[in-house]
Design an enzyme around this catalytic site. Structure first.
Site, short mmCIF file in Angstrom:
data_model
loop_
_atom_site.label_atom_id
_atom_site.label_comp_id
_atom_site.label_asym_id
_atom_site.label_seq_id
_atom_site.Cartn_x
_atom_site.Cartn_y
_atom_site.Cartn_z
N ILE A 286 -64.28 15.76 60.16
CA ILE A 286 -63.97 15.40 61.54
C ILE A 286 -62.54 14.86 61.62
O ILE A 286 -61.76 15.25 62.50
CB ILE A 286 -64.97 14.36 62.07
N ASP A 287 -62.19 13.98 60.70
CA ASP A 287 -60.84 13.41 60.67
C ASP A 287 -59.80 14.49 60.50
O ASP A 287 -58.74 14.48 61.14
CB ASP A 287 -60.75 12.38 59.54
N THR A 288 -60.06 15.44 59.62
CA THR A 288 -59.12 16.54 59.38
C THR A 288 -58.94 17.39 60.62
O THR A 288 -57.82 17.77 60.98
CB THR A 288 -59.62 17.40 58.21
#
Length: 241
Positions: free
Chosen positions: A167-169
């Protein structure tokens, strides 16, 4: 106790290869383990990263993953969508001028053996298998993610931290390609349903607003047929000065 354990590990003959791998350097017998020495930003040949594109289909991709990939590739024909290459290191996709700006904000150190966390294993299908597509006009990204067995949490279930990483990526690639933001300010994730290892997760992130240097984003992680919501997230990324 911790110090005694570390001393034992350093001196243990069978542990030496592991320590050499972690340190990225040769360990003479009896020496104390030290991390690989960071070096200055350089374009010298020995720091050139692996040029392989890791976002192309491989034998580990499921038929569903390949089908969804082909559908998104069709959308790149008119130029509205772009497939982002799967890089080995961040220096491959961050523009040189932006890297210089980042270096002014935080210490930038190029370590020879470094790689993206998502590329922690080179064996296809064991870790993070993913591809990201970007739509510039809509300021969003769609990521297809197939988690391998090295990402297990509960038996047969994707580790929450691995989903959070993906998700962060996806949020980062959206923020960088849509609004030139690189630093994560805040990120909140609400987990809804477990993900089965080997299944395909569809993540969609978009820019929802800006305020000064702040870029606001949202992201949803869903099943391949978009009937199950695995997680939803919101984040604030910061543009460089």
């Amino acid at each position: 106790m911790l110090q005694r354990g570390l001393r034992w590990l350093v001196g243990h003959r069978q542990a030496a290869p592991l320590l050499q791998t972690l340190a990225g350097q040769h360990l003479p017998p009896g020496s104390t383990w030290m991390p690989a020495q960071p070096i200055s930003v350089s374009s010298s040949s020995h720091l050139q990263p692996d040029k392989k594109d890791y976002s192309l289909p491989n034998a580990s991709w499921s038929p569903i993953m390949v089908e969804m990939y082909n559908e998104l590739m069709e959308k790149t024909v008119d130029g509205s969508w772009t497939r982002l290459p799967g890089s080995w290191r961040s220096m491959q996709f961050i523009k040189e001028g932006d890297l210089a700006k980042i270096a002014k904000a935080v210490p930038v150190r190029m370590i020879e053996d470094a790689r993206l966390f998502l590329r922690i294993t080179e064996v296809e299908g064991l870790g993070f298998e993913y591809v990201i597509f970007h739509n510039g006009s809509e300021k969003k990204c769609v990521c297809l993610f197939q988690p391998g067995p090295f990402l297990e949490g509960l038996p047969g279930i994707l580790h929450g931290g691995a989903l959070g990483t993906m998700i962060d990526t996806t949020l980062f690639m959206t923020a960088y390609n849509s609004a030139n933001a690189v630093f994560t300010g805040t990120m909140t994730i609400v987990f809804k349903s477990p993900v089965i290892l080997g299944s395909v997760v569809r993540l969609e992130a978009r820019v929802t607003g800006t305020e000064g240097r702040k870029v606001f984003l949202s992201c949803e992680a869903q099943s391949s047929d978009r009937t199950t919501l695995f997680a939803e997230a919101s984040a604030i990324f910061l543009q460089m000065k």
